[in-house]
Write a protein that holds these residues in place. Structure first.
Motif, short mmCIF file in Angstrom:
data_model
loop_
_atom_site.label_atom_id
_atom_site.label_comp_id
_atom_site.label_asym_id
_atom_site.label_seq_id
_atom_site.Cartn_x
_atom_site.Cartn_y
_atom_site.Cartn_z
N LEU A 19 3.94 11.11 8.46
CA LEU A 19 3.15 12.33 8.66
C LEU A 19 2.84 13.04 7.34
CD1 LEU A 19 4.52 13.93 11.95
CD2 LEU A 19 2.29 12.92 11.54
N ASP A 20 3.74 12.96 6.36
CA ASP A 20 3.44 13.57 5.06
C ASP A 20 2.21 12.93 4.43
OD1 ASP A 20 5.55 15.31 5.25
OD2 ASP A 20 6.91 14.09 4.05
N LEU A 21 2.12 11.63 4.56
CA LEU A 21 0.95 10.91 4.04
C LEU A 21 -0.31 11.35 4.80
CD1 LEU A 21 -0.26 8.71 2.24
CD2 LEU A 21 0.38 7.06 3.99
N ALA A 22 -0.21 11.49 6.11
CA ALA A 22 -1.36 11.93 6.91
C ALA A 22 -1.78 13.34 6.51
CB ALA A 22 -1.02 11.86 8.40
N LYS A 23 -0.81 14.20 6.24
CA LYS A 23 -1.10 15.59 5.84
C LYS A 23 -1.85 15.61 4.51
CE LYS A 23 0.01 20.06 6.48
NZ LYS A 23 -0.17 20.79 7.70
N SER A 24 -1.52 14.67 3.61
CA SER A 24 -2.19 14.63 2.31
C SER A 24 -3.65 14.17 2.45
CB SER A 24 -1.44 13.72 1.34
OG SER A 24 -1.57 12.37 1.71
N ILE A 25 -3.97 13.49 3.53
CA ILE A 25 -5.34 13.03 3.74
C ILE A 25 -6.19 14.17 4.29
CG2 ILE A 25 -6.78 11.45 5.11
CD1 ILE A 25 -4.40 9.46 4.86
N SER A 26 -5.74 14.78 5.38
CA SER A 26 -6.44 15.95 5.93
C SER A 26 -5.60 16.55 7.03
CB SER A 26 -7.83 15.59 6.46
OG SER A 26 -7.75 14.96 7.71
N ASN A 27 -5.85 17.81 7.32
CA ASN A 27 -5.13 18.51 8.37
C ASN A 27 -5.45 17.91 9.74
OD1 ASN A 27 -3.18 20.43 8.69
ND2 ASN A 27 -4.62 22.08 9.12
N GLY A 28 -6.73 17.57 9.97
CA GLY A 28 -7.13 16.97 11.25
C GLY A 28 -6.47 15.62 11.47
N TYR A 29 -6.41 14.81 10.41
CA TYR A 29 -5.78 13.50 10.52
C TYR A 29 -4.28 13.65 10.80
CZ TYR A 29 -4.48 8.69 9.51
OH TYR A 29 -3.98 7.43 9.60
N LYS A 48 0.84 -1.20 0.00
CA LYS A 48 0.00 0.00 0.00
C LYS A 48 0.88 1.25 0.00
CE LYS A 48 -4.31 1.32 0.54
NZ LYS A 48 -5.32 1.06 -0.45
N TRP A 49 1.99 1.21 0.74
CA TRP A 49 2.92 2.34 0.77
C TRP A 49 3.43 2.62 -0.64
CZ3 TRP A 49 5.09 5.44 4.62
CH2 TRP A 49 4.66 5.17 5.91
N LYS A 50 3.73 1.54 -1.38
CA LYS A 50 4.25 1.73 -2.74
C LYS A 50 3.21 2.41 -3.61
CE LYS A 50 6.56 -0.42 -6.48
NZ LYS A 50 6.68 -0.45 -7.61
N GLU A 51 1.94 2.01 -3.48
CA GLU A 51 0.86 2.64 -4.26
C GLU A 51 0.74 4.12 -3.92
OE1 GLU A 51 -2.88 0.66 -3.75
OE2 GLU A 51 -2.00 -1.30 -4.12
N LEU A 52 0.83 4.46 -2.64
CA LEU A 52 0.60 5.83 -2.20
C LEU A 52 1.80 6.75 -2.41
CD1 LEU A 52 -1.34 5.07 1.08
CD2 LEU A 52 -2.31 5.96 -1.04
N THR A 53 3.00 6.20 -2.25
CA THR A 53 4.18 7.06 -2.27
C THR A 53 5.06 6.85 -3.50
OG1 THR A 53 5.51 5.47 -1.01
CG2 THR A 53 4.26 7.13 0.25
N GLY A 54 4.90 5.74 -4.19
CA GLY A 54 5.72 5.48 -5.37
C GLY A 54 7.01 4.73 -5.07
N TYR A 55 7.29 4.42 -3.83
CA TYR A 55 8.48 3.63 -3.52
C TYR A 55 8.14 2.60 -2.46
CZ TYR A 55 9.07 6.40 0.75
OH TYR A 55 8.88 7.00 1.97
N LYS A 56 8.93 1.54 -2.44
CA LYS A 56 8.71 0.49 -1.44
C LYS A 56 9.37 0.91 -0.14
CE LYS A 56 7.72 -3.72 -3.72
NZ LYS A 56 7.31 -4.98 -3.32
N ALA A 57 8.57 1.07 0.88
CA ALA A 57 9.08 1.46 2.18
C ALA A 57 9.69 0.23 2.87
CB ALA A 57 7.97 2.05 3.02
N LYS A 58 10.83 0.43 3.48
CA LYS A 58 11.51 -0.66 4.18
C LYS A 58 11.07 -0.75 5.63
CE LYS A 58 15.45 -0.66 1.18
NZ LYS A 58 15.88 0.51 0.50
N MET A 59 10.64 0.39 6.21
CA MET A 59 10.29 0.42 7.63
C MET A 59 9.11 -0.50 7.96
SD MET A 59 11.88 1.73 10.01
CE MET A 59 11.96 2.79 11.41
N PRO A 60 8.01 -0.50 7.16
CA PRO A 60 6.91 -1.42 7.51
C PRO A 60 7.35 -2.90 7.47
CG PRO A 60 6.13 0.23 5.98
CD PRO A 60 7.62 0.40 6.08
N LEU A 61 8.25 -3.23 6.54
CA LEU A 61 8.75 -4.60 6.48
C LEU A 61 9.54 -4.93 7.75
CD1 LEU A 61 9.16 -7.21 4.86
CD2 LEU A 61 11.21 -6.16 3.88
#
Length: 174
Positions: free
Chosen positions: A114-124, A58-71
């Motif tokens: 947090l960048d991903l959360a900011k793209s969803i909404s300011n409250g989130y 899902k991180w790859k879909e949203l950000t364009g790169y494979k995140a290593k931290m969730p793994l």
């Protein structure tokens, strides 16, 4: 301009509901049997680890790169779960320290998102920031005061899981 319907992210919704259920279990009987808590959290850690590994895509879909931290977090969660399931006594003794490290790791990962959360909404964004700062704070408390942490562990864990569960549920309906 036509607005697209986003739908529900069922993985996050299910994970959020599981977090809330585990939190309610922790609040129900804080002086309860630590062995039962170890067993419940061992199973939960396994499920959470599997979810984190699958969430990596899902991180790859949203950000364009494979995140290593969730793994990494997913693998650590699975190892914690297996350790607790097969070493109950050691799990009871290690519980405050393991949860401290777990809270800190998950919260730091949340701060990186947090960048991903900011793209969803300011409250989130602000909610996610608050939950992760509280997670780090609780982790530090558990790490440096294990005796007190052991006595209040189910409440602290319940509070953290409730906040994390609500975050997942909110994210599921973004």
């Amino acid at each position: 301009m036509m607005e697209q319907k986003r739908g529900v992210d069922w993985g996050n919704l299910l994970m959020g509901i599981l977090f809330v259920i585990v939190a309610l279990f922790s609040f129900q009987n804080p002086a309860g049997d630590l062995i039962a808590i170890v067993m419940v959290f061992a199973i939960f850690a396994l499920l959470k680890g599997i979810f984190e590994i699958f969430a990596r895509n899902k991180w790859k879909e949203l950000t364009g790169y494979k995140a290593k931290m969730p793994l990494l977090v997913g693998i650590v969660d699975i190892l914690i779960g297996v350790f607790f399931l097969f070493n109950i006594r050691a799990g009871v003794l290690a519980l405050p320290f393991v949860f401290a490290i777990w809270f800190i790791m998950d919260s730091v990962l949340g701060l990186f998102a947090l960048d991903l959360a900011k793209s969803i909404s300011n409250g989130y964004y602000w909610f996610t920031l608050l939950v992760n700062v509280l997670g780090i704070f609780l982790g530090v408390i558990l790490l440096f005061n294990p005796l007190s942490a052991a006595l209040t562990l189910s409440f602290l864990v319940g509070f953290y899981f409730m906040m994390f569960g609500i975050t997942h549920i909110v994210y599921a309906f973004r």
